[in-house]
Design a protein around this motif. Sequence first.
Motif, PDB file in Angstrom:
ATOM      1  N   THR A 161      54.612  -7.964  42.978  1.00 16.18           N
ATOM      2  CA  THR A 161      54.052  -9.038  43.795  1.00 16.18           C
ATOM      3  C   THR A 161      54.909 -10.286  43.710  1.00 16.18           C
ATOM      4  N   ASN A 378      53.867  -6.483  54.361  1.00 16.54           N
ATOM      5  CA  ASN A 378      53.122  -7.396  53.499  1.00 16.54           C
ATOM      6  C   ASN A 378      52.450  -8.517  54.282  1.00 16.54           C
ATOM      7  N   ALA A 399      49.297  -6.165  47.570  1.00 10.23           N
ATOM      8  CA  ALA A 399      49.491  -4.903  48.275  1.00 10.23           C
ATOM      9  C   ALA A 399      49.848  -3.772  47.317  1.00 10.23           C
TER      10      ALA A 399
END
Length: 428
Positions: A161, A378, A399
């Motif tokens: 992330t 994303n 995600a």
Amino acid sequence: MIYKRSSALFAEAEKVIPGGVNSPVRAFKGVGGTPIFVKEAKGAYLFDEDGNRLIDYINSWGPMILGHAHKPVVDAVVEKAKKGTSFGMPTEIETKIAELAVLMVPNIDKIRFVNSGTEACMSAVRLARGFTGKDKVIKFAGCYHGHSDSFLIQAGSGASTFGTPNSPGVTQGTAKDTLLAKYNDIANVEQLIKANNNEIACVIIEPVAGNMGCIPPKEGFLQALRSLCDAHNILLIFDEVMTGFRLAKGGAQELFNVKADIVCFGKVIGGGLPVGAFAARNEIMNYLAPLGPVYQAGTLSGNPLAMAAGLAMISALNNDAEIFKRLEEKTKYLHQGIANVLTQNNVVYTINRVGSMISVHFDEGAVTDFDTAAKGNNDTFKKFFHGLLNQGVYIAPSAFETWFITDALTYEDLDFTINAVNQVAKTL
């Protein structure tokens, strides 16, 4: 929805806590915006500091398999707390939960409790190195085994992330002993073993990956991995911090009928309190201090509150013959509902599911490893996340995380969620 109180609390937290959070993914850096501060939770629902109710699909990242504030767990903790919260001495309840865990999980004789999944995986690798007399470890790109130095080599989840899979502070000496394999690619593992002949102590893997979304093992992959380890005297470690006591009573070992040499646990086994554990057959566990030379210790290991919560939780699972079937059916229902509305709205997606773990990826190709997981859109995920949040549905703010289904979810909750996805899909 209004998040004034959460925003104010986050501003206060940022002054005294790095990034305002005590675990990075909570900071919403992967999706933007301000993190939600929870006031309380019950069953399938979170209630935030602004009074909003959210259907919860992270469930404390897995342990709340029976729902938040599950009465037998809460009662067990309260009663145990009245008698003292920590002693630093042996207690009977440690033996009771150990006996039940050994009964439920195949291929383990003894178990050692620690305080987190990170500590469990770290200790398991140390034990594997000590037992085999070898140094190198094979891990898989995108699999996250906690934040111990050995594992922050292309880890999934929060590391992905934030775009920093190799954390500063991890030494080159540590990195050179961690070999990186591609998930679901047995030929790649074979190449690594061949190139590092007789130097590999263990292979550690999430049998179902949960930190690059939910990624199942390809058919035969775990079995082939087991055979490779047997052929080269390498210990196979299953990181079942997520999957243990969630996919089946005996976890992934039972579900896939593959025996690991060492198994790591966390989350469900602690009923929501901080806990971890690692387990193996006698000859391996007896290599651990005080019986053997491999040292591992912890002042709060076997903490009576965590043991009480964990015993109540896994006892409930052990006594409910239909629990895993119900969880799988609810997850399948959610999967089919989300797939239908995304298709109807012409949204490109892939959904992965195993048992009560599920993830939505905004890419049309199969998601089978870290590289394919990273192909997801994303920007679409960010819109999806915030759209669901505004509809009253809370999913992981990254995600690269799986969703966790709880038995406390009703089919009305699932229908509400599917309708929320439909509303959001119209805006994607």
